[in-house]
Structures are given as structure tokens and as C-alpha cells.
Design a protein around this motif. Structure first.
Motif, PDB file in Angstrom:
ATOM      1  N   UNK A  39     -68.918 -92.120  -1.986  1.00 45.97           N
ATOM      2  CA  UNK A  39     -68.324 -93.624  -2.083  1.00 45.97           C
ATOM      3  C   UNK A  39     -69.265 -94.791  -1.790  1.00 45.97           C
ATOM      4  N   UNK A  40     -69.959 -94.617  -0.753  1.00 50.11           N
ATOM      5  CA  UNK A  40     -70.619 -96.052  -0.088  1.00 50.11           C
ATOM      6  C   UNK A  40     -72.180 -95.404  -0.084  1.00 50.11           C
ATOM      7  N   UNK A  41     -72.591 -94.478  -0.564  1.00 48.17           N
ATOM      8  CA  UNK A  41     -74.106 -94.103  -0.601  1.00 48.17           C
ATOM      9  C   UNK A  41     -74.471 -93.384  -1.887  1.00 48.17           C
ATOM     10  N   UNK A  42     -75.918 -93.171  -1.992  1.00 51.15           N
ATOM     11  CA  UNK A  42     -76.346 -92.495  -3.259  1.00 51.15           C
ATOM     12  C   UNK A  42     -77.285 -91.560  -2.471  1.00 51.15           C
ATOM     13  N   UNK A  43     -77.452 -90.397  -3.053  1.00 50.52           N
ATOM     14  CA  UNK A  43     -78.258 -89.363  -2.710  1.00 50.52           C
ATOM     15  C   UNK A  43     -79.641 -89.674  -3.273  1.00 50.52           C
ATOM     16  N   UNK A  44     -80.664 -89.399  -2.685  1.00 53.54           N
ATOM     17  CA  UNK A  44     -82.189 -89.776  -3.309  1.00 53.54           C
ATOM     18  C   UNK A  44     -83.058 -88.817  -2.631  1.00 53.54           C
ATOM     19  N   UNK A  45     -84.107 -88.496  -3.196  1.00 55.77           N
ATOM     20  CA  UNK A  45     -85.387 -87.884  -2.358  1.00 55.77           C
ATOM     21  C   UNK A  45     -85.831 -88.796  -1.234  1.00 55.77           C
ATOM     22  N   UNK A  46     -86.637 -88.175  -0.594  1.00 59.67           N
ATOM     23  CA  UNK A  46     -87.054 -88.861   0.867  1.00 59.67           C
ATOM     24  C   UNK A  46     -88.375 -88.571   1.302  1.00 59.67           C
ATOM     25  N   UNK A  47     -89.141 -89.193   1.924  1.00 62.07           N
ATOM     26  CA  UNK A  47     -90.484 -89.075   2.192  1.00 62.07           C
ATOM     27  C   UNK A  47     -90.601 -87.908   3.498  1.00 62.07           C
ATOM     28  N   UNK A  63     -74.404 -79.741   0.547  1.00 59.85           N
ATOM     29  CA  UNK A  63     -74.270 -79.312  -0.915  1.00 59.85           C
ATOM     30  C   UNK A  63     -75.301 -79.925  -1.694  1.00 59.85           C
ATOM     31  N   UNK A  64     -75.480 -81.190  -1.421  1.00 58.73           N
ATOM     32  CA  UNK A  64     -76.516 -82.016  -2.167  1.00 58.73           C
ATOM     33  C   UNK A  64     -77.941 -81.375  -1.993  1.00 58.73           C
ATOM     34  N   UNK A  65     -78.319 -81.248  -0.741  1.00 62.22           N
ATOM     35  CA  UNK A  65     -79.451 -80.770  -0.636  1.00 62.22           C
ATOM     36  C   UNK A  65     -79.685 -79.012  -0.905  1.00 62.22           C
ATOM     37  N   UNK A  66     -78.737 -78.512  -0.852  1.00 68.84           N
ATOM     38  CA  UNK A  66     -78.692 -76.884  -1.446  1.00 68.84           C
ATOM     39  C   UNK A  66     -78.928 -77.219  -3.073  1.00 68.84           C
ATOM     40  N   UNK A  67     -78.105 -77.993  -3.715  1.00 67.50           N
ATOM     41  CA  UNK A  67     -78.043 -77.931  -5.061  1.00 67.50           C
ATOM     42  C   UNK A  67     -79.302 -78.476  -5.721  1.00 67.50           C
ATOM     43  N   UNK A  68     -79.779 -79.662  -5.249  1.00 69.34           N
ATOM     44  CA  UNK A  68     -80.900 -80.512  -5.641  1.00 69.34           C
ATOM     45  C   UNK A  68     -82.059 -79.513  -5.512  1.00 69.34           C
ATOM     46  N   UNK A  69     -82.125 -78.986  -4.278  1.00 70.59           N
ATOM     47  CA  UNK A  69     -83.422 -78.298  -4.297  1.00 70.59           C
ATOM     48  C   UNK A  69     -83.329 -76.812  -4.971  1.00 70.59           C
ATOM     49  N   UNK A  70     -82.276 -76.405  -5.064  1.00 68.15           N
ATOM     50  CA  UNK A  70     -82.305 -75.028  -5.881  1.00 68.15           C
ATOM     51  C   UNK A  70     -82.592 -75.342  -7.410  1.00 68.15           C
ATOM     52  N   UNK A  71     -81.991 -76.375  -7.991  1.00 66.35           N
ATOM     53  CA  UNK A  71     -82.301 -76.692  -9.385  1.00 66.35           C
ATOM     54  C   UNK A  71     -83.606 -77.373  -9.604  1.00 66.35           C
ATOM     55  N   UNK A  72     -83.829 -78.378  -8.726  1.00 66.29           N
ATOM     56  CA  UNK A  72     -85.160 -79.364  -9.095  1.00 66.29           C
ATOM     57  C   UNK A  72     -86.128 -79.063  -8.210  1.00 66.29           C
ATOM     58  N   UNK A  73     -85.989 -78.466  -7.054  1.00 67.81           N
ATOM     59  CA  UNK A  73     -86.913 -78.063  -6.120  1.00 67.81           C
ATOM     60  C   UNK A  73     -87.227 -79.324  -4.952  1.00 67.81           C
ATOM     61  N   UNK A  74     -86.472 -80.425  -5.093  1.00 67.68           N
ATOM     62  CA  UNK A  74     -86.424 -81.523  -4.297  1.00 67.68           C
ATOM     63  C   UNK A  74     -85.218 -81.755  -3.528  1.00 67.68           C
ATOM     64  N   UNK A  75     -85.315 -81.728  -2.079  1.00 70.25           N
ATOM     65  CA  UNK A  75     -84.383 -81.884  -1.124  1.00 70.25           C
ATOM     66  C   UNK A  75     -83.991 -83.423  -1.223  1.00 70.25           C
ATOM     67  N   UNK A  76     -82.754 -84.043  -0.802  1.00 70.23           N
ATOM     68  CA  UNK A  76     -82.396 -85.250  -0.823  1.00 70.23           C
ATOM     69  C   UNK A  76     -81.534 -85.747   0.449  1.00 70.23           C
ATOM     70  N   UNK A  77     -81.532 -87.048   0.714  1.00 70.73           N
ATOM     71  CA  UNK A  77     -80.752 -87.625   1.590  1.00 70.73           C
ATOM     72  C   UNK A  77     -79.968 -88.874   1.108  1.00 70.73           C
ATOM     73  N   UNK A  78     -78.844 -89.373   1.742  1.00 66.43           N
ATOM     74  CA  UNK A  78     -77.791 -90.258   1.511  1.00 66.43           C
ATOM     75  C   UNK A  78     -78.690 -91.689   1.754  1.00 66.43           C
ATOM     76  N   UNK A  79     -78.851 -92.745   0.958  1.00 70.52           N
ATOM     77  CA  UNK A  79     -79.092 -93.888   1.305  1.00 70.52           C
ATOM     78  C   UNK A  79     -77.812 -94.884   0.997  1.00 70.52           C
ATOM     79  N   UNK A  80     -77.521 -95.884   1.699  1.00 69.10           N
ATOM     80  CA  UNK A  80     -76.421 -96.806   1.723  1.00 69.10           C
ATOM     81  C   UNK A  80     -76.596 -97.470   0.488  1.00 69.10           C
ATOM     82  N   UNK A  81     -75.348 -97.493  -0.035  1.00 70.98           N
ATOM     83  CA  UNK A  81     -75.152 -98.696  -1.180  1.00 70.98           C
ATOM     84  C   UNK A  81     -73.814 -99.266  -1.261  1.00 70.98           C
ATOM     85  N   UNK A  82     -73.736-100.411  -2.058  1.00 73.30           N
ATOM     86  CA  UNK A  82     -72.408-101.025  -1.807  1.00 73.30           C
ATOM     87  C   UNK A  82     -71.084-100.316  -2.151  1.00 73.30           C
TER      88      UNK A  82
END
Length: 382
Positions: A57-65, A267-286
């Protein structure tokens, strides 16, 4: 009155969706550019991020450095085909750590030393992209040795593009705080150098700039993925185990910092890394609703499908600069300050040792050192 409120709410959700497109899209393109992944990876990563962001609801997942490092380690080691295995193993390790270690017992100096150490490693590895030197290696020390043998000979037009991104990433969020929440710095600092490159360097075939060569028009034949483990060697298995531990620890640290909806983060990390090879984390959003979800997916798909040639003109110098700044912005500076207030001598000593270990050894060894510091600290408290 109620109609106006509804219209304002819908407009807000649409705006949030477009913001998510720009933020997640920018990071997805940058990470795929560094890893040499094609646009299918960027598309799948973005879509998975958008769907799972609906739950936060208040964040969006995205790849991270920071999370880029275990995947970069695997790609440079030639074990990219084991990424789905690493995705599952890393998530399991993160969950186990969550159960075994309490986040409030993590010493601040571990966050301080680990955060600064990882940021230094990201800087060393991606400076190669920023300056376009052409160095090689899987660890920070190997890259530094490669820099020494190659010398410093950047393309100055590429250096200009990268420096524009570097300074804009630093100054834009401070100068335009409100606008940054709508038009994120990550998007703007890629867009401006891209436009500059298209005007100053219009013919791709004659370019001297390092651009994202892995971005081409989507083709169904590129979707084929080799899940076969027949050619996997013992060395490949060791690399995968190390990458799993690195990924698991990093996911755990992010989940420890984020108090709510931990299962969605795993779930986001497992799903994204499994399908696309890229782990992700949550970034704040309005905000992020189903309207935001639809709004985010449509322009992402349209841009990746219809303008791959434009995306391929993004200078790699900008990609490196953006991820380097993002890494330093991600350092837990509050933890650093807390560590020095609690025990300045121990904090300084462990922070310095951590940074040295991150630079002089491989990432796996440095991560294990941070875990040992956590365990020892927990024993001493008891």
C-alpha cells in the motif's frame, strides 16, 4: 463534493502508479544493464514488483544497488543458470535468520560497518561502468588490481553524462523535495543524459559511448531458459551457496528494517529473483492501489515493447553513477551515529575492520564476519 474527492483520489493513485513506473523502471533498467540481462528480465522484474507492491500500500518494490551484489557475483562467475536455486535458498536463509535473530538485538556497529563496506564494494565494482575503463574481476580487490594495470582512460563524453547523473542524484532530492515524490531522481537523472546522448551522439553505429548493448527488441526465442543442472560443477555449487548466504543476509537485514508485511518482502525477493534473476526491496511511495497497479504496468509494457532502441542508448556511465549514489544513500547513517554514541572505540574498530574485509576479501567472507560480530555481541549481552 464527494465526486471531487473521488476524482482527486483517482488522480492521486494514477500519479502514484506513474511514479512507481519511473522508479522501478529506472532501477530495473540500470541493474539489467550492469548484469547484461535483456529487456525480458527488466519487464518481468517490474511487473512482479508492481503486483506485490499492491499488498504493501505505501511502498513499491524495486531492484537495489546492495542486492545487486550477489547476482553480479554469480553472473561474473558464470553461474547465472543457478539463480532460481539461489532465489529459493536465499529466501529460506532470510526466514531462518529472522527466527533465530531478533532485529532489536542487532548491534548498530554491524549495520554501520556492513552498510559502509557494501557501499564501498558497490563503488569499486561500478566505477568500472561510470568511467568505462573495461576492468574485470569478481571481487573488489580484483577490480582494483585490474584498474592499476589498465590505467585511467575514460571517455570524456561518457564521463560528462555520468557526472550529470552523479550530481543530479545528489542534489535533485534536496532541491526538489516535493517534485521528487512524483518525478523520482532516478528517472530524471537517467532521462536527461539519455536525451543529451541522443542529440550529441545520434548514430548508434558510430557511438564511442558505452551503452546498454543487451537491450534489444523482445523476442519469444529469448524466453528460453536452461534449467538443466547437468553441467553444474562443484565450483558452481560453492558459488551458488555463497551467493545464497549473501542474498539471505541482505534480505534479512532489509526485512529487519521494515516492520510490516515481512512475508510480502520475502515473497517479492523469491518471486522476482526466481523469474527475472533480480532481487528487490521496498521503496517508500505515497500510495499504491489497484489503480496504481494498472497505471504502472501499462506504460512499462508499452515503453519496453515499443522503444527498445531508445532504451539501448542509455549510457552505462549514467547507470554506474546512479547505482553508486543509490548505494551511499542506502547506508544506515542513523545506525552509524548510534554505534559511535554507544561505544565509539569498538564501533570505530569494527567499522574499519569491516570495510577493510569487504575490500580485501570476497563478499561472502565479509558477510560471515558481520554475522559473527552479531552472534558474539548477542552472547556478550546475555
Amino acid at each position: 463534493m464527494s465526486v471531487n474527492l473521488l476524482e482527486n483520489k483517482i488522480l492521486k493513485e494514477i500519479t502514484s502508479g506513474l511514479t512507481a513506473t519511473m522508479l522501478t523502471g529506472a532501477y530495473s533498467l540500470c541493474v539489467c544493464g550492469v548484469l547484461g540481462f535483456d529487456l525480458w528480465h527488466a519487464l518481468f522484474c517490474s511487473v512482479i514488483c508492481f503486483f506485490l507492491s499492491f499488498e504493501t500500500k505505501k511502498s513499491v518494490f524495486s531492484p537495489d544497488a546492495f542486492l545487486l551484489l550477489p547476482v553480479l557475483y554469480m553472473v561474473s562467475s558464470g553461474t547465472k543458470n543457478l539463480l532460481p536455486v539461489v532465489a529459493i535458498a536465499g529466501t529460506v536463509i532470510a526466514i531462518l535468520l529472522k527466527k533465530l535473530l531478533k532485529s532489536n538485538e542487532l548491534p548498530s556497529y554491524v549495520f554501520a560497518g556492513g552498510g559502509i563496506g557494501i557501499a564501498v564494494v558497490v563503488t569499486i565494482l561500478l566505477t568500472n561502468n561510470y568511467f568505462g575503463i573495461g576492468a574485470s574481476g569478481t571481487t573488489a580487490l580484483e577490480i582494483l588490481k585490474s584498474y592499476r594495470s589498465l590505467g585511467f582512460h575514460p571517455d570524456f563524453r561518457g564521463l560528462l553524462y555520468g557526472t550529470v547523473t552523479l550530481f543530479a542524484m545528489i542534489t535533485y532530492p534536496f532541491k526538489f523535495k516535493k517534485l521528487n515524490k512524483i518525478l523520482p531522481a532516478e528517472f530524471m537523472t537517467l532521462l536527461i543524459p539519455l536525451i543529451m546522448n541522443l542529440f550529441l551522439n545520434p548514430v548508434k553505429e558510430l557511438t564511442t559511448i558505452n551503452e546498454i548493448d543487451s537491450f534489444k527488441a523482445l523476442s519469444l526465442s529469448d524466453l528460453a531458459y536452461d534449467f538443466s543442472l547437468s553441467g553444474v560443477s562443484s565450483n558452481d555449487i560453492i558459488v551458488a551457496i555463497k551467493a545464497s548466504v549473501i542474498l539471505g543476509v541482505l534480505i534479512y537485514l532489509y526485512s529487519a528494517k521494515t516492520k510490516e508485511k515481512e512475508n510480502v518482502h520475502f515473497l517479492a525477493n523469491c518471486g522476482s529473483t526466481f523469474v527475472s534473476g533480480i532481487p528487490v526491496r521496498a521503496f517508500p511511495i505515497q500510495s499504491f492501489s489497484y489503480i496504481s497497479l494498472i497505471t504502472a504496468i501499462i506504460p512499462t509494457v508499452v515503453i519496453i515493447v515499443f522503444v527498445p532502441n531508445v532504451l539501448s542508448r542509455i549510457p552505462m556511465h549514467c547507470v554506474g553513477a546512479l547505482l553508486i549514489v543509490s548505494a551511499w544513500q542506502n547506508v544506515p547513517y542513523k545506525k552509524v551515529a548510534t554505534a559511535f554514541k554507544e561505544n565509539s572505540v569498538i564501533a570505530l574498530l569494527i567499522t574499519v575492520i569491516s570495510v577493510v574485509i569487504f575490500i580485501t576479501t570476497e563478499l561472502f567472507t565479509a558477510i560471515i564476519f558481520c554475522l559473527l560480530c552479531t552472534l558474539v555481541s548477542g552472547r556478550l549481552k546475555k
